[in-house]
Design a protein around this motif. Sequence first.
Motif, PDB file in Angstrom:
ATOM      1  N   TYR A  47       0.879  -1.261  -0.285  1.00 54.20           N
ATOM      2  CA  TYR A  47      -0.276   0.225  -0.100  1.00 54.20           C
ATOM      3  C   TYR A  47       0.655   1.408   0.045  1.00 54.20           C
ATOM      4  CZ  TYR A  47      -4.063  -3.123   0.903  1.00 54.20           C
ATOM      5  OH  TYR A  47      -5.292  -4.391   0.907  1.00 54.20           O
ATOM      6  N   LYS A  49       1.834   2.335   2.312  1.00 51.23           N
ATOM      7  CA  LYS A  49       2.118   3.589   3.646  1.00 51.23           C
ATOM      8  C   LYS A  49       3.213   3.709   4.151  1.00 51.23           C
ATOM      9  CE  LYS A  49      -2.392   2.674   3.460  1.00 51.23           C
ATOM     10  NZ  LYS A  49      -4.086   2.130   4.925  1.00 51.23           N
ATOM     11  N   GLU A  53       1.632   4.933  10.450  1.00 51.40           N
ATOM     12  CA  GLU A  53       0.446   4.977   9.572  1.00 51.40           C
ATOM     13  C   GLU A  53       0.287   3.657   9.883  1.00 51.40           C
ATOM     14  OE1 GLU A  53      -0.414   7.958   5.903  1.00 51.40           O
ATOM     15  OE2 GLU A  53       0.838   6.306   5.605  1.00 51.40           O
ATOM     16  N   ILE A  54       0.630   2.654   9.947  1.00 46.69           N
ATOM     17  CA  ILE A  54       0.668   0.990   9.920  1.00 46.69           C
ATOM     18  C   ILE A  54       0.626   1.050  10.913  1.00 46.69           C
ATOM     19  CG2 ILE A  54       1.161  -0.810   9.258  1.00 46.69           C
ATOM     20  CD1 ILE A  54       2.633   0.065   6.716  1.00 46.69           C
ATOM     21  N   GLU A  56      -0.008   2.401  13.506  1.00 43.88           N
ATOM     22  CA  GLU A  56      -1.857   3.043  14.488  1.00 43.88           C
ATOM     23  C   GLU A  56      -2.487   2.248  14.066  1.00 43.88           C
ATOM     24  OE1 GLU A  56      -2.100   5.630  15.968  1.00 43.88           O
ATOM     25  OE2 GLU A  56      -0.438   5.625  16.545  1.00 43.88           O
ATOM     26  N   GLU A  57      -3.083   1.860  12.539  1.00 45.90           N
ATOM     27  CA  GLU A  57      -3.849   1.209  12.254  1.00 45.90           C
ATOM     28  C   GLU A  57      -4.028  -0.989  12.574  1.00 45.90           C
ATOM     29  OE1 GLU A  57      -4.607   0.279   7.541  1.00 45.90           O
ATOM     30  OE2 GLU A  57      -3.354   2.651   6.838  1.00 45.90           O
ATOM     31  N   SER A  60      -5.270   0.024  16.315  1.00 48.21           N
ATOM     32  CA  SER A  60      -6.941   0.214  16.249  1.00 48.21           C
ATOM     33  C   SER A  60      -7.071  -1.344  15.943  1.00 48.21           C
ATOM     34  CB  SER A  60      -7.674   1.297  14.724  1.00 48.21           C
ATOM     35  OG  SER A  60      -7.222   0.396  13.997  1.00 48.21           O
ATOM     36  N   TRP A  61      -6.493  -2.426  15.508  1.00 48.46           N
ATOM     37  CA  TRP A  61      -7.726  -3.537  15.199  1.00 48.46           C
ATOM     38  C   TRP A  61      -8.038  -4.103  16.969  1.00 48.46           C
ATOM     39  CZ3 TRP A  61      -3.336  -5.900  11.679  1.00 48.46           C
ATOM     40  CH2 TRP A  61      -3.451  -4.863   9.838  1.00 48.46           C
TER      41      TRP A  61
END
Length: 61
Positions: A47, A49, A53-54, A56-57, A60-61
């Motif tokens: 992606y 990124k 950024e990754i 943080e993603e 959030s999972w």
Amino acid sequence: MNKDTNEGKWKQIKGEFKDQYGKITNDESKEAEGKKDKLIGEIQEKYGKTKDEIAEEIKSW
């Protein structure tokens, strides 16, 4: 190819090394760290990124 894609490939290599090193030395935390690095590298390559950024993603999972 952008910088994030190249960095992602490097993270995959580094993650695979940590994973294998953890298996050899029976260090489960190093093995898990390697798997996480490898996952981040794969996402980063696909992606484009940034690592932050990754991360943080994933949190959030």
